[in-house]
Design a protein around this motif. Structure first.
Motif, PDB file in Angstrom:
ATOM      1  N   GLY A  23       0.915  -1.242   0.158  1.00 45.17           N
ATOM      2  CA  GLY A  23       0.156  -0.011  -0.063  1.00 45.17           C
ATOM      3  C   GLY A  23       0.628   1.334   0.124  1.00 45.17           C
ATOM      4  O   GLY A  23       2.038   1.126  -0.748  1.00 45.17           O
ATOM      5  N   HIS A  78     -13.080   0.732  -1.134  1.00 43.40           N
ATOM      6  CA  HIS A  78     -12.026   2.130  -2.226  1.00 43.40           C
ATOM      7  C   HIS A  78     -12.117   2.868  -1.484  1.00 43.40           C
ATOM      8  O   HIS A  78     -14.066   3.369  -1.158  1.00 43.40           O
ATOM      9  CB  HIS A  78     -12.341   1.509  -3.348  1.00 43.40           C
ATOM     10  N   SER A 137      -6.602   0.815   6.517  1.00 39.20           N
ATOM     11  CA  SER A 137      -7.166   1.517   6.055  1.00 39.20           C
ATOM     12  C   SER A 137      -5.263   2.150   4.806  1.00 39.20           C
ATOM     13  O   SER A 137      -4.969   2.601   6.440  1.00 39.20           O
ATOM     14  CB  SER A 137      -7.561   2.797   5.862  1.00 39.20           C
ATOM     15  N   ASP A 138      -5.716   2.191   3.748  1.00 35.42           N
ATOM     16  CA  ASP A 138      -4.203   2.890   3.536  1.00 35.42           C
ATOM     17  C   ASP A 138      -3.913   3.778   2.277  1.00 35.42           C
ATOM     18  O   ASP A 138      -5.063   3.883   1.729  1.00 35.42           O
ATOM     19  CB  ASP A 138      -2.528   1.759   3.212  1.00 35.42           C
ATOM     20  N   GLY A 139      -3.260   4.033   1.770  1.00 40.74           N
ATOM     21  CA  GLY A 139      -3.030   5.365   0.729  1.00 40.74           C
ATOM     22  C   GLY A 139      -3.117   4.730  -0.710  1.00 40.74           C
ATOM     23  O   GLY A 139      -3.172   5.542  -1.552  1.00 40.74           O
ATOM     24  N   GLY A 140      -2.909   3.164  -1.037  1.00 40.64           N
ATOM     25  CA  GLY A 140      -3.175   2.830  -2.203  1.00 40.64           C
ATOM     26  C   GLY A 140      -4.302   2.635  -3.056  1.00 40.64           C
ATOM     27  O   GLY A 140      -4.863   2.049  -2.304  1.00 40.64           O
ATOM     28  N   ARG A 141      -3.791   1.542  -4.017  1.00 38.76           N
ATOM     29  CA  ARG A 141      -5.425   2.445  -5.165  1.00 38.76           C
ATOM     30  C   ARG A 141      -5.329   1.075  -5.384  1.00 38.76           C
ATOM     31  O   ARG A 141      -6.580   0.728  -5.434  1.00 38.76           O
ATOM     32  CB  ARG A 141      -5.302   2.749  -6.412  1.00 38.76           C
ATOM     33  N   THR A 162      -9.388   8.630  -1.351  1.00 36.97           N
ATOM     34  CA  THR A 162      -7.998   7.760  -0.661  1.00 36.97           C
ATOM     35  C   THR A 162      -6.998   7.403  -0.624  1.00 36.97           C
ATOM     36  O   THR A 162      -6.101   7.056  -0.674  1.00 36.97           O
ATOM     37  CB  THR A 162      -8.004   9.048   1.090  1.00 36.97           C
ATOM     38  N   GLY A 163      -7.709   6.276  -1.812  1.00 37.37           N
ATOM     39  CA  GLY A 163      -6.989   5.354  -1.185  1.00 37.37           C
ATOM     40  C   GLY A 163      -8.138   4.208  -1.113  1.00 37.37           C
ATOM     41  O   GLY A 163      -9.177   3.520  -1.694  1.00 37.37           O
ATOM     42  N   LYS A 164      -8.158   2.634   0.423  1.00 39.40           N
ATOM     43  CA  LYS A 164      -8.772   1.998   0.425  1.00 39.40           C
ATOM     44  C   LYS A 164      -8.431   1.425   1.616  1.00 39.40           C
ATOM     45  O   LYS A 164      -7.725   1.133   2.841  1.00 39.40           O
ATOM     46  CB  LYS A 164      -8.324   0.340  -0.966  1.00 39.40           C
TER      47      LYS A 164
END
Length: 132
Positions: free
Chosen positions: A63, A118, A82-86, A121-123
């Motif tokens: 992420g 999703h 949660s993290d900022g990765g898509r 800001t990420g997922k």
């Protein structure tokens, strides 16, 4: 869609903000343990520590910052990372010689339900366990 029907109260929720660093996994496991004991959910400690550590490890490795962990005690025990990765995490078929790739397989086996939401800001990857 959230895995819970309404917003949890302050007493039902704990949140940790984490750096994008593999060393945080041990600290978040300890925090999970302390919180579950405080909630009287000692029976859920081992499984929840394992779920959270797998989800945090995935966020750190695959992420992007920021990483947030939430434990929600409501109709069930819900762990969210949660993290900022898509990218969407996907469980992989595991061969006996594989060194990694078992994280989401374990999450699926240890939780009653799990999924990915999703966001802008990420997922958020979440796992739900029944309350002991």
């Amino acid at each position: 869609m959230t895995p819970y029907p309404h917003a949890p109260t302050v007493e039902q929720l704990v949140t940790w903000e984490l750096p994008l660093d593999p060393a945080v996994v041990a600290a978040v496991r300890a925090g999970v343990s302390r919180q579950l004991y405080a909630w009287g959910l000692e029976e859920a400690v081992f499984t929840t520590e394992l779920l959270v550590s797998e989800l945090v490890t995935n966020a750190v490795c695959h992420g992007a910052a920021p990483i947030t962990v939430r434990l929600i005690r409501e109709h069930a025990l819900i762990c969210e990372v949660s993290d900022g990765g898509r990218g969407s995490p996907r469980p992989h078929r595991i061969c006996g010689c594989d060194e990694g790739g078992r994280g989401l397989f374990l999450v699926a086996q240890l939780s009653r339900n799990w999924g990915v939401r999703h966001t802008s800001t990420g997922k958020t990857v979440w796992a739900e366990q029944p309350l002991p």
